[in-house]
Design a protein around this motif. Sequence first.
Motif, PDB file in Angstrom:
ATOM      1  N   ARG A 146       0.846  -1.182   0.000  1.00  0.00           N
ATOM      2  CA  ARG A 146       0.000   0.000   0.000  1.00  0.00           C
ATOM      3  C   ARG A 146       0.887   1.240   0.000  1.00  0.00           C
ATOM      4  N   LEU A 147       0.717   2.068  -1.039  1.00  0.00           N
ATOM      5  CA  LEU A 147       1.490   3.289  -1.152  1.00  0.00           C
ATOM      6  C   LEU A 147       0.782   4.426  -0.440  1.00  0.00           C
ATOM      7  N   SER A 148       1.568   5.364   0.060  1.00  0.00           N
ATOM      8  CA  SER A 148       0.990   6.576   0.625  1.00  0.00           C
ATOM      9  C   SER A 148       0.460   7.454  -0.503  1.00  0.00           C
ATOM     10  N   GLU A 149      -0.241   8.523  -0.133  1.00  0.00           N
ATOM     11  CA  GLU A 149      -0.770   9.436  -1.160  1.00  0.00           C
ATOM     12  C   GLU A 149       0.366  10.034  -1.986  1.00  0.00           C
ATOM     13  N   ARG A 150       1.434  10.399  -1.311  1.00  0.00           N
ATOM     14  CA  ARG A 150       2.589  10.942  -2.031  1.00  0.00           C
ATOM     15  C   ARG A 150       3.203   9.881  -2.931  1.00  0.00           C
ATOM     16  N   GLY A 151       3.278   8.650  -2.433  1.00  0.00           N
ATOM     17  CA  GLY A 151       3.819   7.569  -3.244  1.00  0.00           C
ATOM     18  C   GLY A 151       2.959   7.278  -4.467  1.00  0.00           C
ATOM     19  N   GLN A 152       1.641   7.367  -4.314  1.00  0.00           N
ATOM     20  CA  GLN A 152       0.762   7.162  -5.457  1.00  0.00           C
ATOM     21  C   GLN A 152       0.976   8.229  -6.527  1.00  0.00           C
ATOM     22  N   ASP A 153       1.103   9.492  -6.091  1.00  0.00           N
ATOM     23  CA  ASP A 153       1.333  10.576  -7.059  1.00  0.00           C
ATOM     24  C   ASP A 153       2.650  10.379  -7.809  1.00  0.00           C
ATOM     25  N   VAL A 154       3.695  10.004  -7.084  1.00  0.00           N
ATOM     26  CA  VAL A 154       4.993   9.772  -7.721  1.00  0.00           C
ATOM     27  C   VAL A 154       4.907   8.601  -8.691  1.00  0.00           C
ATOM     28  N   ALA A 155       4.217   7.540  -8.297  1.00  0.00           N
ATOM     29  CA  ALA A 155       4.094   6.372  -9.167  1.00  0.00           C
ATOM     30  C   ALA A 155       3.360   6.730 -10.462  1.00  0.00           C
ATOM     31  N   ILE A 156       2.305   7.522 -10.366  1.00  0.00           N
ATOM     32  CA  ILE A 156       1.558   7.925 -11.565  1.00  0.00           C
ATOM     33  C   ILE A 156       2.431   8.777 -12.476  1.00  0.00           C
ATOM     34  N   ALA A 157       3.164   9.740 -11.888  1.00  0.00           N
ATOM     35  CA  ALA A 157       4.015  10.620 -12.699  1.00  0.00           C
ATOM     36  C   ALA A 157       5.127   9.831 -13.388  1.00  0.00           C
ATOM     37  N   VAL A 158       5.782   8.942 -12.646  1.00  0.00           N
ATOM     38  CA  VAL A 158       6.879   8.162 -13.225  1.00  0.00           C
ATOM     39  C   VAL A 158       6.370   7.220 -14.306  1.00  0.00           C
ATOM     40  N   VAL A 212       7.946  15.715 -25.755  1.00  0.00           N
ATOM     41  CA  VAL A 212       8.543  15.450 -24.446  1.00  0.00           C
ATOM     42  C   VAL A 212       8.245  16.586 -23.467  1.00  0.00           C
ATOM     43  N   LEU A 213       8.284  17.843 -23.957  1.00  0.00           N
ATOM     44  CA  LEU A 213       8.084  18.988 -23.067  1.00  0.00           C
ATOM     45  C   LEU A 213       6.708  18.954 -22.383  1.00  0.00           C
ATOM     46  N   PRO A 214       5.604  18.868 -23.123  1.00  0.00           N
ATOM     47  CA  PRO A 214       4.306  18.783 -22.420  1.00  0.00           C
ATOM     48  C   PRO A 214       4.176  17.517 -21.569  1.00  0.00           C
ATOM     49  N   LEU A 215       4.834  16.430 -21.990  1.00  0.00           N
ATOM     50  CA  LEU A 215       4.778  15.202 -21.204  1.00  0.00           C
ATOM     51  C   LEU A 215       5.440  15.394 -19.838  1.00  0.00           C
ATOM     52  N   VAL A 216       6.647  15.982 -19.838  1.00  0.00           N
ATOM     53  CA  VAL A 216       7.358  16.198 -18.576  1.00  0.00           C
ATOM     54  C   VAL A 216       6.588  17.172 -17.687  1.00  0.00           C
ATOM     55  N   ALA A 217       6.060  18.245 -18.292  1.00  0.00           N
ATOM     56  CA  ALA A 217       5.305  19.226 -17.510  1.00  0.00           C
ATOM     57  C   ALA A 217       4.038  18.591 -16.908  1.00  0.00           C
ATOM     58  N   MET A 218       3.363  17.739 -17.680  1.00  0.00           N
ATOM     59  CA  MET A 218       2.155  17.079 -17.175  1.00  0.00           C
ATOM     60  C   MET A 218       2.494  16.117 -16.036  1.00  0.00           C
ATOM     61  N   ALA A 219       3.619  15.417 -16.166  1.00  0.00           N
ATOM     62  CA  ALA A 219       4.049  14.523 -15.092  1.00  0.00           C
ATOM     63  C   ALA A 219       4.382  15.317 -13.828  1.00  0.00           C
TER      64      ALA A 219
END
Length: 396
Positions: free
Chosen positions: A5-17, A44-51
């Motif tokens: 079980r990931l924390s809320e912060r861990g979930q956000d990082v996992a989605i971005a990565v 790549v630019l909009p992708l990185v910014a969205m992540a």
Amino acid sequence: MGRVRLSERGQDVAIAVAGLLGGLLLIAVGAYDRRPGWSEWAPVLPLVAMAGLSLVRRRWTVWTVSVGGVLFGVAVYVGSLVPTMLLYTDLLYAAVLYGPARMSRVLQLSGAATTVVLTGLTWRYASLSEALLVAVFCGLIFLSPVWTADLLRRHREVAEAERLRAEQTALLAEMDRRGAVVAERARMARELHDVIANHLSAIAIHATGAQAVARRQVRSADEPLVEALAVIRENSVQGLAEMRRMIGLLREATPEEPYAAPRLVAVDVLLEQAAAAGRSAGLRFGAEQHGEPGELPAPVELAAYRIVQESLTNAVKHAAPGPVRLCIRYGERELEITVESPYRAGEGRAVPGAKAGLVGMGERAQLLGGEFDAGPDGQTWRVRAVLPRTASGERE
């Protein structure tokens, strides 16, 4: 195996990565809608910014969804990339789920307007089939995450309301229970005061009057009758004092007059009282102690005191003439109490409430997880109680 079980912060990082790595992989293999005149790495630019926006999607919902909308338009213009679109739908989802309550209505209206405008323009400058395809695509991108998050948020609000209602119901039930307990304690206190306490007061008064008569008759202090009157008065006064302390406890005694539970250090007083009461019956009382008392939990010490008190009282009532021996053995984990008194079959006389004391002593021991037995052993009546030295009654 349990799930990770990931924390809320861990979930956000996992989605971005996941979105960033998936997008880079698709760009590397060319699996996206590349626009003429732009570099193959332009998305790549909009992708990185969205992540990056995915990392703060819970805190700044309004800003992330607003900036994300601009980046989504840039991403479609320079080259449509699926991970970028999915990250944007996640921003819409998070904005409704974690943002202000009005966010759902705003995004539904803006999403519907965007879908209608793009569908109309496609129908005007292309074909009806392409317009329908754009409508479905816009619905999936702009509306489906909003509707999903809105539905989940409503379910959460209903669940939270039900939880609060259940807590309120439990609180009201607990208040009712406490009120009933307080009322019952008050009723018991009134009954003890009006019935038993009054009877003990009458006994003490009559014993005092009888002593006064004996003094006027110039009777000797060691005369059995005078000694019996003294024992009756002393025990009735002490019983009345304990009864009043118990009534104070039932009525929630004030801090200035707290209820003091009896302790084993006062066992000498019990022996003196028993000796005075049993002298005329030919009883001699003695006590011995083994081990270090240490610190005993209050429930254990109170139970031990009451067992000793009841055992000595029973000896005075029923024992044949002879020695009565009390032995208290303090062990590391257990407290053992043994009271032995002379016994012959048929000795003693039945009194109201006979055997109720044995039942009460057994219940006190069992409530603490201990052992209790009482009965004849040849010409000796033996009472034995073993109590654990822990308040919960659990043995280590």
